[in-house]
Structures are given as C-alpha cells and as structure tokens.
Scaffold this active site. Structure first.
Site, PDB file in Angstrom:
ATOM      1  N   GLY A 136       1.502  -1.270  -7.987  1.00 45.41           N
ATOM      2  CA  GLY A 136       0.145  -1.615  -7.512  1.00 45.41           C
ATOM      3  C   GLY A 136      -0.976  -0.833  -8.150  1.00 45.41           C
ATOM      4  O   GLY A 136      -2.145  -1.172  -8.008  1.00 45.41           O
ATOM      5  N   CYS A 166       7.415  -9.166  -5.013  1.00 50.18           N
ATOM      6  CA  CYS A 166       6.311  -8.214  -5.166  1.00 50.18           C
ATOM      7  C   CYS A 166       5.001  -8.978  -5.420  1.00 50.18           C
ATOM      8  O   CYS A 166       4.920  -9.798  -6.349  1.00 50.18           O
ATOM      9  CB  CYS A 166       6.634  -7.315  -6.352  1.00 50.18           C
ATOM     10  SG  CYS A 166       5.339  -6.146  -6.744  1.00 50.18           S
ATOM     11  N   ASN A 167       4.007  -8.692  -4.611  1.00 50.47           N
ATOM     12  CA  ASN A 167       2.712  -9.379  -4.768  1.00 50.47           C
ATOM     13  C   ASN A 167       2.057  -9.031  -6.103  1.00 50.47           C
ATOM     14  O   ASN A 167       1.451  -9.881  -6.751  1.00 50.47           O
ATOM     15  CB  ASN A 167       1.764  -8.967  -3.641  1.00 50.47           C
ATOM     16  CG  ASN A 167       2.182  -9.508  -2.305  1.00 50.47           C
ATOM     17  OD1 ASN A 167       1.690 -10.531  -1.858  1.00 50.47           O
ATOM     18  ND2 ASN A 167       3.121  -8.839  -1.642  1.00 50.47           N
ATOM     19  N   THR A 168       2.186  -7.756  -6.516  1.00 56.89           N
ATOM     20  CA  THR A 168       1.550  -7.335  -7.763  1.00 56.89           C
ATOM     21  C   THR A 168       2.203  -8.037  -8.954  1.00 56.89           C
ATOM     22  O   THR A 168       1.517  -8.550  -9.846  1.00 56.89           O
ATOM     23  CB  THR A 168       1.647  -5.798  -7.912  1.00 56.89           C
ATOM     24  OG1 THR A 168       1.191  -5.189  -6.697  1.00 56.89           O
ATOM     25  CG2 THR A 168       0.820  -5.312  -9.062  1.00 56.89           C
ATOM     26  N   CYS A 172       0.749  -7.497   0.471  1.00 59.23           N
ATOM     27  CA  CYS A 172       1.564  -6.452  -0.141  1.00 59.23           C
ATOM     28  C   CYS A 172       2.833  -6.331   0.704  1.00 59.23           C
ATOM     29  O   CYS A 172       2.769  -6.423   1.935  1.00 59.23           O
ATOM     30  CB  CYS A 172       0.793  -5.127  -0.141  1.00 59.23           C
ATOM     31  SG  CYS A 172       1.803  -3.709  -0.608  1.00 59.23           S
ATOM     32  N   THR A 173       3.945  -6.121   0.026  1.00 60.40           N
ATOM     33  CA  THR A 173       5.243  -6.094   0.718  1.00 60.40           C
ATOM     34  C   THR A 173       5.320  -5.082   1.861  1.00 60.40           C
ATOM     35  O   THR A 173       6.085  -5.266   2.794  1.00 60.40           O
ATOM     36  CB  THR A 173       6.346  -5.717  -0.299  1.00 60.40           C
ATOM     37  OG1 THR A 173       5.901  -4.570  -1.034  1.00 60.40           O
ATOM     38  CG2 THR A 173       6.630  -6.853  -1.244  1.00 60.40           C
ATOM     39  N   HIS A 174       4.536  -3.992   1.757  1.00 58.42           N
ATOM     40  CA  HIS A 174       4.648  -2.924   2.755  1.00 58.42           C
ATOM     41  C   HIS A 174       3.833  -3.179   4.025  1.00 58.42           C
ATOM     42  O   HIS A 174       4.111  -2.594   5.069  1.00 58.42           O
ATOM     43  CB  HIS A 174       4.180  -1.599   2.156  1.00 58.42           C
ATOM     44  CG  HIS A 174       5.123  -1.008   1.160  1.00 58.42           C
ATOM     45  ND1 HIS A 174       5.565  -1.707   0.058  1.00 58.42           N
ATOM     46  CD2 HIS A 174       5.711   0.215   1.102  1.00 58.42           C
ATOM     47  CE1 HIS A 174       6.383  -0.924  -0.643  1.00 58.42           C
ATOM     48  NE2 HIS A 174       6.480   0.234  -0.022  1.00 58.42           N
TER      49      HIS A 174
END
Ligand code: DGL
Length: 269
Positions: A46, A76-78, A187-189
């Site tokens: 990120g 992963c979004n990024t 975002c995954t988190h």
C-alpha cells in the site's frame, strides 16, 4: 491427470489480509480447494509504486500457476488497483480482482449514491474505486481517503480502544463532513476495524467490504466456464508465504479466529 475443474483456486495478497477473501470463498464454495499465497517478504504494497506492485503481482501469479490453479483471485486491493488490467492481458487463466465487487456491493446499498472509500495510499492514488463506481453509476459522488495507519494497527491487534478510535476519527472526518451514506472498506485489513469504524461513522452509514461479493463472482465464473470442482472429497487448502511462516500463522489466528495448520515458505520463481 487432474481435470481442470478439480484444480485449486489461487488467491494472492501482499500478506495476511486476503485470508478474509479466501474465507468467504470457502464459505460459499466449500467443495473448492484454495492455494493461498501471501507475499509476506514484501508487504506492505500500500505504500509502493505502481511499477513495483505490478511486478510483484506478476511474480505472485507465477507462484500460483506453478501450483496448477484454474482461476486466480487478487485479494489485495492495491494489487487489483494497479495490476489487474496488465495481469489479465498477460495470463491465460481467468483473474478476478476485488475493486469491482466492492464497488457493486456499495452501489447496491447506497441510497444517495454518496460513497466514501478508505484504502491504502497507493489504492487511493490509483483512483480505481472512484473510476469504477463512476463507470457503474454515472453521477455517483465518491470521496476517498487514504488511511495508512490502519494496516499496522490491525497487525498489532489494536482493533479497538482509544488510540485506534482517535486515528479513525481523524481519518474519517472528511467522509463524515461529506455525509456519505456508504463506506467501502477498500483494504483487506479494514474489515477487522468494523466496530470502531461503525462507531465513528454512526449507525446511518453502511460499511461494505468486497469479500462476499468477490466470492459470488468466483462462483459465477466457475459455473460459466464449467470449472466448478466435481470431486466430492473434503477440500484441502494450501497456505504459502514468501517469508518465515510463524508470523503469518500468528496473525492468521487474528484474521480467521482459528489456527492455520500448514503454512509453507516458497520462493518466487
Ligand atoms: N492487502 C493490502 C490492500 O488490500 C493491504 C496491506 C498492504 O499495504 O500490503 O490494499
């Protein structure tokens, strides 16, 4: 010889967070096997440039293809933001990202079409969520905000409490001011911070993440391509990482709520 439909689904992420997506896939498709690859040696993505993220994503694809996957989910979004287009052109297997499913989920629930997006700095810089939402719903209003401190907070296990709440208040202030009615956790988190984020945004704002919608897209594509697993034996999942497995295993417990028995270190090809 293994038939194509009996091959596993590949899922990759910069590290641990994509387990939230893998979990939704196994929930919806319990018969499918997953090979998960977390690029823990190079996380976070990120904060990295487009060029690096595309290169890492390409190398992650090669790791998964070595394991004979029939379809790949970029959890992963990024990576999805910067690399999905290039990866789809370069590789023959079907590839699904998390941005479009997330955008679609948000549009399903947003009454005013006024949508907030929180994500890593790199995802926000790509403008991918905003451009996807605008393509799917011209005229929708999107406000994006990078929240770089959220990933380390989650990895430290600070999911609630004074510090996390005050960081969230600071980051989310512009989204509250813009009166968005829906917030994409891009975002995954971030799904692990739901309690705090909901408290800060208030009960009128719907929080949306991509995992469930991405799993639905996997199901749709497998059925469409005739790739759904036909074997009725219990699914066996594999978890691979590019750095030592212990740290991943400890964090995985936080993400999934249970232990991951087999985590193996592999090298990029
Ligand atoms: N997986 C990343 C994402 O969803 C978050 C962690 C990172 O920065 O690598 O954007």
């Amino acid at each position: 010889m293994i038939r194509d439909c009996d091959r596993p689904i590949g899922v990759f992420d910069s590290g641990i967070g994509g387990l939230t997506v893998a979990q939704e896939i196994t929930r919806l498709l319990p018969n499918e096997q997953i090979v998960y690859f977390g690029d823990t040696a190079r996380v976070p993505y990120g904060t990295k440039s487009r060029e690096s993220v595309v290169r890492f994503s390409r190398e992650n694809m090669n790791v998964l293809l070595k394991h004979g996957v029939k379809l790949v989910v970029i959890a992963c979004n990024t990576s999805t933001s910067w690399a999905l287009g290039a990866i789809r052109k370069e590789f023959a297997v079907p590839v699904i990202g998390v941005i479009e499913p997330g955008a679609r989920s948000a549009l399903k629930v947003s009454r005013k079409r006024s949508i907030g997006v929180i994500a890593t700095a790199s995802t926000v810089a790509s403008g991918k969520y905003a451009s996807t939402i605008e393509r799917l719903a011209p005229g929708a209003h999107v406000v994006s905000r990078a929240c770089p401190l959220f990933v380390p907070l989650v990895e430290e296990g600070w999911l609630e409490g004074k510090v996390t709440e005050s960081v969230a208040r600071e980051y989310l202030a512009p989204l509250r001011d813009a009166e968005v009615d829906t917030l994409i956790l891009g975002c995954t988190h971030y799904p692990l911070l739901k309690t705090v984020l909901q408290k800060v945004m208030g009960p009128g704002v719907v929080l949306v993440d991509s995992a469930a919608e991405t799993a639905k897209e996997v199901k749709f594509l497998l059925e469409k391509e005739g790739l759904a697993r036909s074997v009725r034996r219990p699914a066996h999942h594999e978890f691979l990482v590019s750095d030592e497995p212990e740290h991943f295993r400890a964090l995985a417990k936080r993400f999934l709520g249970h232990d991951l028995p087999h985590v193996r270190r592999v090298n990029h090809v």
